[in-house]
Design a protein around this motif. Structure first.
Motif, mmCIF file in Angstrom:
data_model
loop_
_atom_site.group_PDB
_atom_site.id
_atom_site.type_symbol
_atom_site.label_atom_id
_atom_site.label_comp_id
_atom_site.label_asym_id
_atom_site.label_seq_id
_atom_site.Cartn_x
_atom_site.Cartn_y
_atom_site.Cartn_z
ATOM 1 N N MET A 65 0.825 -1.212 0.000
ATOM 2 C CA MET A 65 0.000 0.000 0.000
ATOM 3 C C MET A 65 0.855 1.257 0.000
ATOM 4 S SD MET A 65 -2.890 -1.246 2.745
ATOM 5 C CE MET A 65 -3.689 0.340 2.845
ATOM 6 N N VAL A 66 1.896 1.283 0.824
ATOM 7 C CA VAL A 66 2.774 2.457 0.905
ATOM 8 C C VAL A 66 3.496 2.674 -0.419
ATOM 9 C CG1 VAL A 66 4.855 3.371 1.990
ATOM 10 C CG2 VAL A 66 3.052 2.358 3.398
ATOM 11 N N GLY A 67 4.096 1.613 -0.965
ATOM 12 C CA GLY A 67 4.800 1.741 -2.238
ATOM 13 C C GLY A 67 3.889 2.183 -3.364
ATOM 14 N N GLY A 68 2.681 1.615 -3.423
ATOM 15 C CA GLY A 68 1.742 2.019 -4.461
ATOM 16 C C GLY A 68 1.314 3.463 -4.325
ATOM 17 N N CYS A 69 1.063 3.911 -3.095
ATOM 18 C CA CYS A 69 0.633 5.298 -2.880
ATOM 19 C C CYS A 69 1.729 6.286 -3.244
ATOM 20 C CB CYS A 69 0.217 5.496 -1.423
ATOM 21 S SG CYS A 69 -1.359 4.746 -1.003
ATOM 22 N N LEU A 70 2.960 6.023 -2.839
ATOM 23 C CA LEU A 70 4.055 6.927 -3.167
ATOM 24 C C LEU A 70 4.283 6.988 -4.674
ATOM 25 C CD1 LEU A 70 6.629 5.990 -0.362
ATOM 26 C CD2 LEU A 70 5.124 7.986 -0.449
ATOM 27 N N ALA A 71 4.209 5.846 -5.340
ATOM 28 C CA ALA A 71 4.450 5.815 -6.780
ATOM 29 C C ALA A 71 3.338 6.509 -7.558
ATOM 30 C CB ALA A 71 4.588 4.361 -7.247
ATOM 31 N N ILE A 72 2.091 6.268 -7.179
ATOM 32 C CA ILE A 72 0.986 6.862 -7.914
ATOM 33 C C ILE A 72 0.926 8.369 -7.674
ATOM 34 C CG2 ILE A 72 -0.889 6.679 -6.206
ATOM 35 C CD1 ILE A 72 -2.673 5.579 -8.383
ATOM 36 N N SER A 73 1.290 8.816 -6.474
ATOM 37 C CA SER A 73 1.332 10.253 -6.203
ATOM 38 C C SER A 73 2.444 10.918 -7.001
ATOM 39 C CB SER A 73 1.547 10.502 -4.704
ATOM 40 O OG SER A 73 0.495 9.950 -3.945
ATOM 41 N N GLY A 74 3.600 10.261 -7.072
ATOM 42 C CA GLY A 74 4.684 10.804 -7.880
ATOM 43 C C GLY A 74 4.319 10.911 -9.345
ATOM 44 N N ALA A 75 3.653 9.888 -9.878
ATOM 45 C CA ALA A 75 3.232 9.926 -11.280
ATOM 46 C C ALA A 75 2.230 11.050 -11.529
ATOM 47 C CB ALA A 75 2.627 8.576 -11.677
ATOM 48 N N ALA A 76 1.295 11.238 -10.583
ATOM 49 C CA ALA A 76 0.303 12.303 -10.728
ATOM 50 C C ALA A 76 0.963 13.680 -10.701
ATOM 51 C CB ALA A 76 -0.746 12.194 -9.624
ATOM 52 N N PHE A 77 1.898 13.898 -9.785
ATOM 53 C CA PHE A 77 2.578 15.187 -9.694
ATOM 54 C C PHE A 77 3.458 15.444 -10.913
ATOM 55 C CE2 PHE A 77 2.195 15.320 -4.838
ATOM 56 C CZ PHE A 77 1.176 16.258 -4.900
ATOM 57 N N GLN A 78 4.117 14.417 -11.415
ATOM 58 C CA GLN A 78 4.948 14.601 -12.599
ATOM 59 C C GLN A 78 4.109 14.999 -13.808
ATOM 60 O OE1 GLN A 78 7.247 11.006 -13.011
ATOM 61 N NE2 GLN A 78 8.385 11.364 -11.113
ATOM 62 N N GLY A 79 2.931 14.394 -13.938
ATOM 63 C CA GLY A 79 2.044 14.787 -15.027
ATOM 64 C C GLY A 79 1.456 16.163 -14.814
ATOM 65 N N LEU A 80 1.082 16.476 -13.581
ATOM 66 C CA LEU A 80 0.453 17.767 -13.287
ATOM 67 C C LEU A 80 1.428 18.924 -13.479
ATOM 68 C CD1 LEU A 80 -2.063 19.252 -12.156
ATOM 69 C CD2 LEU A 80 -1.091 18.908 -9.882
#
Length: 329
Positions: A65-80
């Motif tokens: 859960m922690v790894g998935g949350c950190l990765a998905i947040s990073g992907a969202a911020f990089q796109g944003l």
């Protein structure tokens, strides 16, 4: 490939139940899981049931859960932010959570207080970053990133102050160990408490992931396509912040996952956030469980996650800088 991305986190969680100081064969693991899930009597030794069900399983689930949350947040911020070099902690959530945890360790000495303060200060740091970005009516995205840099610097200084004032015998080691990142104390109660903001954040990002594609084109292009950029940016930031704060408050500060994993996802599936966002979650969950397994078995004493992710992420970041020449996709 789609089925592989779905199955990968579950497979590494299963493998993590088998390895460690007390090796357990797969038949015993399956028997224990089957008995516990169906609530049937289990005739396996209690030591194996405790190791598999009470220690390794919650740790593996929380790591995914922690790894998935950190990765998905990073992907969202990089796109944003249209910047491949930002991560899930770009708006100060990690620094704020670190200071909150240190403050709780000094004042309260209770695990529940540490989780609560880390989560609250992580959210507070992002709110401060947003308010600072409104001080000057410049380019909104740039001002938001600058606000995150300012807030991260301030909370890092406050964290240093807390470490300076902490009791060097008990409080300071606890603060330092928490900042290194670890899942050693993972329990099902942690999954239930931190899982709420993590699931809300991840679910929100997945639901609006197609809009991140539009936002990454720029404000003018997004406006021309009928997208309310202010509202949608706010939703993405709020969801990513909830996911990151929920992860950090129970695991400590784990760097590089939010930076490195989305780029690995891009190498595999491209830049389309409709595919990249869920793939990043799968890769992040798989990666952190594997790293945690190595941290448990490489030496006699456990290696903190933050150390291992930095060792792996640093060389990749150098490669990334060379490939992107410091910016751009």
């Amino acid at each position: 490939m789609f089925l592989l991305f779905i199955a990968a986190p579950f497979l590494v969680i299963l493998v993590s139940l088998l390895i460690g100081r007390y090796p357990v064969d797969i038949a015993t693991v399956i028997n224990i899981l089957g008995c516990r899930i169906t609530m049937q009597p289990c005739y396996i030794e209690d030591i194996y049931q405790t190791v598999v069900w009470d220690i390794r399983l919650p740790r593996a689930i929380l790591g995914a859960m922690v790894g998935g949350c950190l990765a998905i947040s990073g992907a969202a911020f990089q796109g944003l932010f249209r910047n491949p070099l930002v991560s899930s902690g770009i708006l100060g959530v990690s620094s704020g959570a670190g200071f909150g945890a240190a403050l709780a360790i000094i004042l309260f000495h209770k695990v529940a207080a540490i989780y609560t303060c880390a989560f609250a200060f992580g959210i507070f740091a992002v709110i401060l970053s947003y308010l600072i970005s409104k001080v000057y009516n410049g380019t909104p995205t740039i001002m938001l990133v600058l606000g995150g840099v300012i807030v991260s610097s301030v909370f890092s200084a406050l964290l240093s102050l807390a470490k300076y004032l902490a009791d060097p015998m008990n409080e300071l080691p606890a603060i330092v160990f928490w900042l290194m990142g670890s899942l050693a104390s993972a329990r099902y109660s942690d999954i239930m408490i931190a899982g709420i903001p993590m699931l809300v954040g991840v679910g929100g990002i997945i639901l609006i992931r197609w809009r991140i594609n539009v936002l990454s084109m720029g404000d003018r292009e997004a406006h021309s396509l009928g997208i309310n950029t202010t509202l949608n940016k706010g939703i993405v930031i709020a969801c990513a912040t909830l996911a990151t704060a929920g992860a950090v408050c129970v695991s400590g500060i784990i760097g590089w996952v939010g930076l490195v994993i989305p780029h690995i996802g891009r190498m595999l599936v491209g830049n389309d956030n409709r595919v990249l966002i869920p793939v990043s979650f799968s890769l992040g969950a798989t990666f952190l469980v594997i790293v945690d397994d190595f941290g448990r078995i490489l030496t006699g004493s456990e290696i903190p996650l933050g150390i291992l992710t930095a060792i792996l992420g640093g060389p990749f970041f150098v490669y990334l800088l060379k490939k992107t020449k410091g910016g751009g996709w």
